[in-house]
Design a protein around this motif. Structure first.
Motif, mmCIF file in Angstrom:
data_model
loop_
_atom_site.group_PDB
_atom_site.id
_atom_site.type_symbol
_atom_site.label_atom_id
_atom_site.label_comp_id
_atom_site.label_asym_id
_atom_site.label_seq_id
_atom_site.Cartn_x
_atom_site.Cartn_y
_atom_site.Cartn_z
ATOM 1 N N PHE A 292 -1.791 -43.369 37.278
ATOM 2 C CA PHE A 292 -0.421 -42.789 36.833
ATOM 3 C C PHE A 292 -0.584 -41.342 36.737
ATOM 4 O O PHE A 292 -1.644 -40.632 36.536
ATOM 5 N N ASP A 293 0.647 -40.827 37.436
ATOM 6 C CA ASP A 293 0.489 -39.505 37.674
ATOM 7 C C ASP A 293 2.227 -38.994 37.284
ATOM 8 O O ASP A 293 2.985 -39.477 38.148
ATOM 9 N N PHE A 294 2.067 -37.883 36.155
ATOM 10 C CA PHE A 294 3.861 -37.507 35.801
ATOM 11 C C PHE A 294 4.290 -37.290 36.925
ATOM 12 O O PHE A 294 5.759 -37.612 37.132
ATOM 13 N N ASP A 295 3.851 -36.429 37.972
ATOM 14 C CA ASP A 295 4.617 -35.863 38.950
ATOM 15 C C ASP A 295 4.905 -36.861 40.063
ATOM 16 O O ASP A 295 5.836 -36.419 41.021
ATOM 17 N N ALA A 296 4.400 -38.026 40.259
ATOM 18 C CA ALA A 296 4.871 -38.955 41.129
ATOM 19 C C ALA A 296 5.783 -39.996 40.652
ATOM 20 O O ALA A 296 5.764 -41.263 41.121
ATOM 21 N N ILE A 297 6.301 -39.575 39.501
ATOM 22 C CA ILE A 297 7.399 -40.831 38.824
ATOM 23 C C ILE A 297 8.421 -41.348 40.071
ATOM 24 O O ILE A 297 8.597 -42.414 39.766
ATOM 25 N N SER A 298 9.088 -40.467 40.487
ATOM 26 C CA SER A 298 10.069 -40.867 41.713
ATOM 27 C C SER A 298 9.293 -41.725 42.633
ATOM 28 O O SER A 298 9.809 -42.563 43.018
ATOM 29 N N GLU A 299 8.230 -41.447 43.078
ATOM 30 C CA GLU A 299 7.740 -42.085 44.030
ATOM 31 C C GLU A 299 7.178 -43.590 43.421
ATOM 32 O O GLU A 299 7.480 -44.522 44.221
ATOM 33 N N TYR A 300 6.751 -43.651 42.366
ATOM 34 C CA TYR A 300 6.714 -44.969 41.541
ATOM 35 C C TYR A 300 7.932 -45.885 41.604
ATOM 36 O O TYR A 300 7.768 -47.010 41.721
ATOM 37 N N LEU A 301 9.013 -45.190 41.334
ATOM 38 C CA LEU A 301 10.284 -45.959 41.035
ATOM 39 C C LEU A 301 10.881 -46.384 42.130
ATOM 40 O O LEU A 301 11.697 -47.256 42.280
ATOM 41 N N ALA A 302 10.755 -45.641 43.188
ATOM 42 C CA ALA A 302 11.187 -46.038 44.707
ATOM 43 C C ALA A 302 10.449 -47.167 45.338
ATOM 44 O O ALA A 302 10.993 -47.807 46.071
ATOM 45 N N ALA A 303 9.292 -47.375 44.899
ATOM 46 C CA ALA A 303 8.459 -48.621 45.328
ATOM 47 C C ALA A 303 9.018 -49.872 44.926
ATOM 48 O O ALA A 303 9.322 -50.036 43.592
ATOM 49 N N GLY A 304 9.037 -50.844 45.576
ATOM 50 C CA GLY A 304 9.986 -52.320 45.282
ATOM 51 C C GLY A 304 9.104 -52.976 44.401
ATOM 52 O O GLY A 304 9.664 -53.692 43.367
ATOM 53 N N ASP A 305 7.781 -52.892 44.528
ATOM 54 C CA ASP A 305 6.806 -53.879 43.603
ATOM 55 C C ASP A 305 6.243 -53.243 42.399
ATOM 56 O O ASP A 305 5.144 -53.573 41.876
#
Length: 330
Positions: A18-31
């Motif tokens: 988990f990385d707070f600065d990478a939230i957008s990347e997490y949400l963009a991933a389909g799985d």
């Protein structure tokens, strides 16, 4: 100081990256499924996150406002909700004027693949929410499982709080009919009434919140029938807590009114006894007052007159005392 923590699941499996600065990347991933918890946030952190995730500006303001009612609002890209977690103080406060409950606000942004929670206080046990996520084991069902886990912990806290108030009211009822009524009973009753009012303010709107999130979840997720039974059970718990608070409101009102009635009954009993003794005392007062006149009357300055007046006093006092006791006036 702002504190951020979170968890990430990929394919239903928990991850440690988990990385707070990478939230957008997490949400963009389909799985990928994301949960981010922000405690005691400042406006700048939330504003930056809102710009990144396209969160509604008014919802962001509500998340950090000092006082907001329990609610759920659906926006185009997300759903915003505000609920209140309730904790029972342990040990109970020694001062009878202090509240028995601790109430903490939790706000949330429900996204298609993530849940962002915002807390203004660190006293709420957010670890219990994380454990509930794992117990549910439904991360593969999407963000609806995360929201259900959070709301389930909140509603369980409501159950604990209403049970504590119920026990406190029963304790007051026991003291109410005891011969030695404790001091401060009115203050305790008034404090419980205030606690109950505060609890009702956060409990009653939960029906709308659960309803709104359930319907919005179906719109976003396009149906997750596995969670329908969980949300139905959660809604049933919310209804039970609401009905329980209604019954407690009637109980505390009855206790308060009964206390006043018992006080009136005790006062009447005391006045009845005082009146009876006053009537008994009035007999010798009247007789001695009559014989204390400055005129001549039969038996004056004789032993027989003294004996006669004394006998009349004793006989009348005994008759009155027996009569009052027979009628339970003394």
């Amino acid at each position: 100081m702002t504190h951020v923590q979170g968890r990430v699941w990929r394919g239903g499996e928990p991850q440690d990256d988990f990385d707070f600065d990478a939230i957008s990347e997490y949400l963009a991933a389909g799985d990928t499924l994301l949960w981010c918890d922000i405690c005691d946030p400042d406006h700048e952190v939330l504003a930056r996150l809102a710009d990144e995730l396209e969160l509604d500006a008014w919802a962001v303001e509500d998340a950090i406002a000092e006082s907001e009612r329990t609610k759920a609002v659906a926006y185009r890209t997300h759903t915003f909700f505000t609920v209140y977690g309730v904790m029972v103080k342990d040990p109970p406060p020694a001062d009878q004027s202090d509240s028995l409950l601790d109430i903490h606000r939790i706000s949330g942004f429900v996204l298609p693949r993530g849940l962002i929670t915002v807390r203004l206080s660190r006293d709420f046990d957010i670890d219990a929410v994380s454990r509930r996520f794992d117990e549910l084991g439904g991360q593969e069902f999407g963000v609806g499982a995360l929201v259900h886990g959070l709301l389930d912990v909140v509603v369980d806290g409501h159950f604990t709080a209403v049970q504590a108030l119920d026990d406190a009211i029963e304790a007051i009822e026991d003291d109410l009919f005891a011969n030695n009524v404790r001091k401060g009973l009115q203050r305790r009753t008034f404090r419980l009434r205030k606690d109950l009012v505060e609890l009702r303010r956060v409990v009653l709107p939960m029906r709308e919140v659960v309803n709104s999130i359930q319907h919005r979840r179906l719109d976003v997720q396009h149906g997750s029938p596995e969670l329908d039974s969980h949300y139905a059970d959660l809604y049933d718990h919310v209804l039970r807590v609401s009905e329980w608070t209604d019954s407690l409101r009637d109980m505390i009102t009855t206790v308060f009114e009964t206390h006043l009635s018992l006080q009136d009954a005790r006062l009447n009993a005391v006045m009845k006894k005082l009146t009876g003794w006053a009537a008994i005392i009035a007999v010798p007062t009247a007789i001695t007052g009559f014989y204390g006149q400055n005129v001549l009357f039969p038996g004056i300055d004789t032993v027989g007159g003294f004996v006669t007046s004394t006998a009349i006093i004793v006989v009348l006092v005994i008759v009155l005392y027996w009569s009052f006791r027979r009628r339970d006036w003394l």
